[in-house]
Design a protein around this motif. Structure first.
Motif, mmCIF file in Angstrom:
data_model
loop_
_atom_site.group_PDB
_atom_site.id
_atom_site.type_symbol
_atom_site.label_atom_id
_atom_site.label_comp_id
_atom_site.label_asym_id
_atom_site.label_seq_id
_atom_site.Cartn_x
_atom_site.Cartn_y
_atom_site.Cartn_z
ATOM 1 N N ALA A 38 0.862 -1.197 0.000
ATOM 2 C CA ALA A 38 0.000 0.000 0.000
ATOM 3 C C ALA A 38 0.885 1.230 0.000
ATOM 4 O O ALA A 38 1.946 1.245 0.618
ATOM 5 C CB ALA A 38 -0.886 -0.006 1.238
ATOM 6 N N PRO A 76 1.817 15.882 11.440
ATOM 7 C CA PRO A 76 3.215 15.684 11.071
ATOM 8 C C PRO A 76 3.718 16.891 10.279
ATOM 9 O O PRO A 76 2.920 17.556 9.597
ATOM 10 C CB PRO A 76 3.182 14.424 10.199
ATOM 11 N N SER A 98 1.610 14.471 3.180
ATOM 12 C CA SER A 98 1.401 13.067 3.549
ATOM 13 C C SER A 98 -0.088 12.784 3.686
ATOM 14 O O SER A 98 -0.878 13.660 4.047
ATOM 15 C CB SER A 98 2.159 12.705 4.834
ATOM 16 N N GLY A 129 3.056 11.018 14.188
ATOM 17 C CA GLY A 129 2.973 12.022 15.246
ATOM 18 C C GLY A 129 3.164 13.408 14.642
ATOM 19 O O GLY A 129 3.120 13.583 13.427
ATOM 20 N N GLY A 130 3.385 14.382 15.506
ATOM 21 C CA GLY A 130 3.599 15.757 15.051
ATOM 22 C C GLY A 130 3.688 16.654 16.266
ATOM 23 O O GLY A 130 3.443 16.201 17.387
ATOM 24 N N GLU A 155 1.823 -0.466 9.209
ATOM 25 C CA GLU A 155 2.668 -0.248 8.019
ATOM 26 C C GLU A 155 2.241 -1.092 6.825
ATOM 27 O O GLU A 155 3.084 -1.641 6.100
ATOM 28 C CB GLU A 155 4.157 -0.479 8.374
ATOM 29 N N GLY A 156 0.950 -1.231 6.641
ATOM 30 C CA GLY A 156 0.453 -1.936 5.460
ATOM 31 C C GLY A 156 0.687 -3.428 5.486
ATOM 32 O O GLY A 156 0.593 -4.084 4.450
ATOM 33 N N VAL A 184 -6.133 -0.098 4.182
ATOM 34 C CA VAL A 184 -7.167 0.762 4.761
ATOM 35 C C VAL A 184 -7.827 1.572 3.646
ATOM 36 O O VAL A 184 -7.136 2.228 2.849
ATOM 37 C CB VAL A 184 -6.539 1.693 5.824
ATOM 38 N N HIS A 231 8.369 7.633 13.071
ATOM 39 C CA HIS A 231 8.568 7.344 11.643
ATOM 40 C C HIS A 231 8.314 5.884 11.288
ATOM 41 O O HIS A 231 8.133 5.561 10.132
ATOM 42 C CB HIS A 231 9.984 7.747 11.207
ATOM 43 N N ASN A 267 3.020 -6.297 2.151
ATOM 44 C CA ASN A 267 4.275 -5.630 2.517
ATOM 45 C C ASN A 267 5.313 -6.550 3.172
ATOM 46 O O ASN A 267 5.829 -6.260 4.268
ATOM 47 C CB ASN A 267 3.969 -4.449 3.458
HETATM 48 C C1 LIG Z 1 9.725 16.638 5.427
HETATM 49 C C2 LIG Z 1 9.107 15.503 6.179
HETATM 50 C C3 LIG Z 1 8.645 15.729 7.470
HETATM 51 C C4 LIG Z 1 8.063 14.674 8.200
HETATM 52 N N1 LIG Z 1 7.567 14.926 9.450
HETATM 53 C C5 LIG Z 1 6.974 13.929 10.140
HETATM 54 C C6 LIG Z 1 6.431 14.178 11.439
HETATM 55 O O1 LIG Z 1 6.476 15.282 11.979
HETATM 56 N N2 LIG Z 1 5.832 13.135 12.077
HETATM 57 C C7 LIG Z 1 5.742 11.894 11.500
HETATM 58 O O2 LIG Z 1 5.170 10.988 12.121
HETATM 59 N N3 LIG Z 1 6.251 11.647 10.285
HETATM 60 C C8 LIG Z 1 6.852 12.627 9.581
HETATM 61 N N4 LIG Z 1 7.359 12.372 8.333
HETATM 62 C C9 LIG Z 1 7.292 11.000 7.777
HETATM 63 C C10 LIG Z 1 6.036 10.721 6.899
HETATM 64 O O3 LIG Z 1 5.500 11.899 6.353
HETATM 65 C C11 LIG Z 1 4.987 9.975 7.729
HETATM 66 O O4 LIG Z 1 5.498 8.697 8.065
HETATM 67 C C12 LIG Z 1 3.639 9.802 7.016
HETATM 68 O O5 LIG Z 1 2.719 9.216 7.915
HETATM 69 C C13 LIG Z 1 3.708 8.956 5.749
HETATM 70 O O6 LIG Z 1 2.531 9.203 5.003
HETATM 71 P P1 LIG Z 1 2.477 8.845 3.435
HETATM 72 O O7 LIG Z 1 1.122 9.184 2.941
HETATM 73 O O8 LIG Z 1 3.597 9.497 2.719
HETATM 74 O O9 LIG Z 1 2.653 7.280 3.513
HETATM 75 P P2 LIG Z 1 3.658 6.303 2.743
HETATM 76 O O10 LIG Z 1 5.060 6.713 2.972
HETATM 77 O O11 LIG Z 1 3.211 6.148 1.341
HETATM 78 O O12 LIG Z 1 3.367 4.934 3.532
HETATM 79 C C14 LIG Z 1 3.743 4.783 4.866
HETATM 80 C C15 LIG Z 1 3.318 3.395 5.359
HETATM 81 O O13 LIG Z 1 1.902 3.316 5.437
HETATM 82 C C16 LIG Z 1 1.409 2.258 4.628
HETATM 83 N N5 LIG Z 1 0.159 2.717 4.031
HETATM 84 C C17 LIG Z 1 -0.049 3.825 3.274
HETATM 85 N N6 LIG Z 1 -1.341 3.920 2.950
HETATM 86 C C18 LIG Z 1 -1.963 2.840 3.494
HETATM 87 C C19 LIG Z 1 -3.313 2.344 3.485
HETATM 88 N N7 LIG Z 1 -4.286 2.992 2.862
HETATM 89 N N8 LIG Z 1 -3.575 1.190 4.130
HETATM 90 C C20 LIG Z 1 -2.607 0.504 4.796
HETATM 91 N N9 LIG Z 1 -1.318 0.928 4.830
HETATM 92 C C21 LIG Z 1 -1.011 2.078 4.193
HETATM 93 C C22 LIG Z 1 2.506 1.984 3.609
HETATM 94 O O14 LIG Z 1 2.467 0.635 3.128
HETATM 95 C C23 LIG Z 1 3.730 2.240 4.449
HETATM 96 O O15 LIG Z 1 3.989 1.100 5.236
HETATM 97 C C24 LIG Z 1 7.957 13.390 7.607
HETATM 98 C C25 LIG Z 1 8.426 13.186 6.297
HETATM 99 C C26 LIG Z 1 8.997 14.221 5.603
HETATM 100 C C27 LIG Z 1 9.470 13.962 4.196
#
Ligand SMILES: Cc1cc2nc3c(=O)[nH]c(=O)nc-3n(C[C@H](O)[C@H](O)[C@H](O)COP(=O)(O)OP(=O)(O)OC[C@H]3O[C@@H](n4cnc5c(N)ncnc54)[C@H](O)[C@@H]3O)c2cc1C
Length: 467
Positions: free
Chosen positions: A67, A131, A137, A148-149, A194-195, A200, A411, A447
């Motif tokens: 995912a 976050p 995201s 978190g955030g 983490e998928g 979802v 993360h 995954n």
């Molecule tokens: C500049 C920057 C700042 C950040 N700041 C924070 C922060 O403050 N706090 C924080 O927690 N993280 C932070 N992150 C990390 C990231 O943004 C988070 O982990 C975020 O939750 C990932 O969301 P995404 O949509 O990009 O998911 P992805 O990276 O695409 O996926 C993350 C995980 O979720 C799973 N997944 C995605 N969608 C689904 C679904 N529909 N069903 C089941 N599983 C699914 C994926 O398989 C993977 O395991 C940051 C990243 C960056 C680049």
């Protein structure tokens, strides 16, 4: 075109199935790393039925499924490491309902986090987990990593704000779970998985009322020790700011040059403090926290006077990772926690380890949660620096564990930290987790290669697991 891709196209239509190498390249990486190979296909479902069809077809072909939200994850969790078919939820990005009376919303997983608060704000409501990546995201990804955030200090992380889920399981059937359900809390199990347990497809979240008043301050320090000691003093006094973030000199310089938000460039550290609530409550909290900050050695206590100033301070904090590009071509962000009272020691350890490896480090993190984010600066083109970053990152993790902390604050584990999991869990713990995963997904369709360690050391863990 192989049979798998042909079957996916027949079921979902050609516009929902990408299979050319040039289209697939962007689905092979996330914010942490790129996969070793391209996925065989990336699916862009329009609704839950499409997701269910895709899962059934992948299952028939024995093809793993990954995912994907926005791919901003920082632990490789969305990378199709074992050639899995990527199911991108990007098109399923609608807000289905905002129930203002019950302060709840139902959304599709591909919705960008910030969009929900933007839609709720006119109703005096907001979605709390924020976050720093909230503009880019997805809420589905936030559920995947239990994101978190800054504001999670007082409002809780994603799992504390998700009420119910719809998900597609490994059999291609659609299920719903809710926190109000009697029995096991399946919603809690799925958040942060983490998928690896299912896809979802719909999320019900809690919304909160916007506070009557919000105040934002900077407490300015000439030492990291004094700033971090103040953090545990504030919480130790029973005070709970809505956010309590910290930045060191390296990060202050980077964000101030990028954003001109008013961070003092001559400081060794600043605390970004937010208090919110009723007018009287915010006033009281401000006075109490300012007194503790000054007693703790703050050189100055500066208030953001207007909404514009408040927004500028927050924009700079949330854009900190991007601002690092001014200092180095690459950075590696570590994510670890320690008990708040151990923050001064942990920051000293980060400093010493970086120094030993001849690396520049910047710290910007959720201090109130004891959630460190050292950013190790390097140049990927210099192999010696890459090696130093890998070694320093691991040493920092081990020191945080020794101080009573753990290997991730927000993360996730993904691919990056799966080998570190045995540092904090026993073989029995890991085996129990694998049994839980196998209950949802006995074929390890979802995954594979994430969260759990590989290699001989986890032989026992693999008992009962197909992969
Ligand atoms: C500049 C920057 C700042 C950040 N700041 C924070 C922060 O403050 N706090 C924080 O927690 N993280 C932070 N992150 C990390 C990231 O943004 C988070 O982990 C975020 O939750 C990932 O969301 P995404 O949509 O990009 O998911 P992805 O990276 O695409 O996926 C993350 C995980 O979720 C799973 N997944 C995605 N969608 C689904 C679904 N529909 N069903 C089941 N599983 C699914 C994926 O398989 C993977 O395991 C940051 C990243 C960056 C680049």
């Amino acid at each position: 075109m192989n049979d798998l891709v042909g079957d996916l196209i027949a079921a979902l239509g050609p516009e929902a199935v990408l299979h050319q190498p040039e289209d697939l390249r962007v689905y092979a990486y996330d914010g942490y790393r790129s996969g070793d190979s391209l996925p065989p296909a990336a699916i862009l479902p329009r609704d839950t039925k499409d997701v269910a069809r895709a899962v059934r077809i992948c299952r028939q072909h024995g093809a793993p499924i990954v995912a994907r939200g926005s791919g901003t994850g920082l632990c490789g969790a969305a990378v199709p490491q074992r050639g899995g078919v990527v199911i991108s939820l990007a098109r399923m990005n609608r807000i289905l309902e905002i129930d203002t009376r019950r302060r709840r919303a139902r959304v599709q997983p591909g919705l960008m986090n910030l969009r929900l608060s933007e839609a709720a704000n006119p109703h005096d409501l907001f979605y709390a987990p924020d976050p720093s990546s909230q503009k880019i995201s997805s809420i589905g990804g936030n559920v995947g990593t239990n994101a978190g955030g800054p504001h999670c200090l007082s409002y809780g992380v994603t799992t504390n704000n998700v009420l119910g889920l719809e998900f597609v399981a490994d059999d291609g059937e659609v299920y719903r779970c809710h926190q109000d359900d009697p029995g096991y809390d399946l919603t809690g199990v799925l958040v942060g998985s983490e998928g690896t347990l299912g896809i979802v497809t719909e999320i019900e979240v809690r919304l909160r009322r916007l506070p009557e008043e919000t105040r934002v301050f900077l407490a300015v320090y000439d030492s990291l020790d004094a700033a971090s000691a103040t953090v545990s003093e504030i919480i130790g006094h029973g005070l709970l700011p809505t956010a309590l973030e910290m930045m060191d000199r390296v990060m202050i310089k980077a964000v101030e040059e990028a954003f001109h938000a008013g961070y003092p460039q001559d400081a060794e550290a600043v605390l970004l403090v937010e208090v919110a609530g009723s007018h009287e409550g915010a006033e009281e909290a401000e006075h109490a926290i300012a007194r503790i900050a000054k007693d703790g050695g703050a050189l100055a206590w500066r208030a953001a006077r207007t909404q514009v100033e408040r927004d500028a301070l927050w924009a700079a904090r949330k854009g900190a990772a991007g601002a690092i590009g001014r200092l180095a071509p690459n950075y590696y962000i570590q994510d670890a926690t320690v008990p708040r009272t151990r923050l001064p020691e942990a920051l000293r350890a980060v400093e010493d380890i970086s120094h030993d490896h001849d690396l520049i480090v910047g710290n910007v993190f959720h201090a109130g949660d004891g959630n460190l984010h050292p950013l190790l600066l390097f140049d990927r083109r210099i192999p010696r620096q890459v090696e130093a970053v890998v070694r320093a990152g691991t040493e920092i993790l081990k020191r945080c564990i020794a101080l009573g902390g753990t290997i991730s604050g927000e993360h996730g584990i993904g691919y990056e930290k799966r080998e570190a999991l045995p540092l904090v869990f026993s073989t029995q713990d890991l085996a129990a987790m694998v049994r839980l995963r196998d209950t949802f997904d006995p074929q390890t369709l979802f995954n594979p290669g994430k969260i759990f360690p590989s290699g001989a050391s986890c032989a026992e863990v693999r008992v009962g697991s197909a992969h």
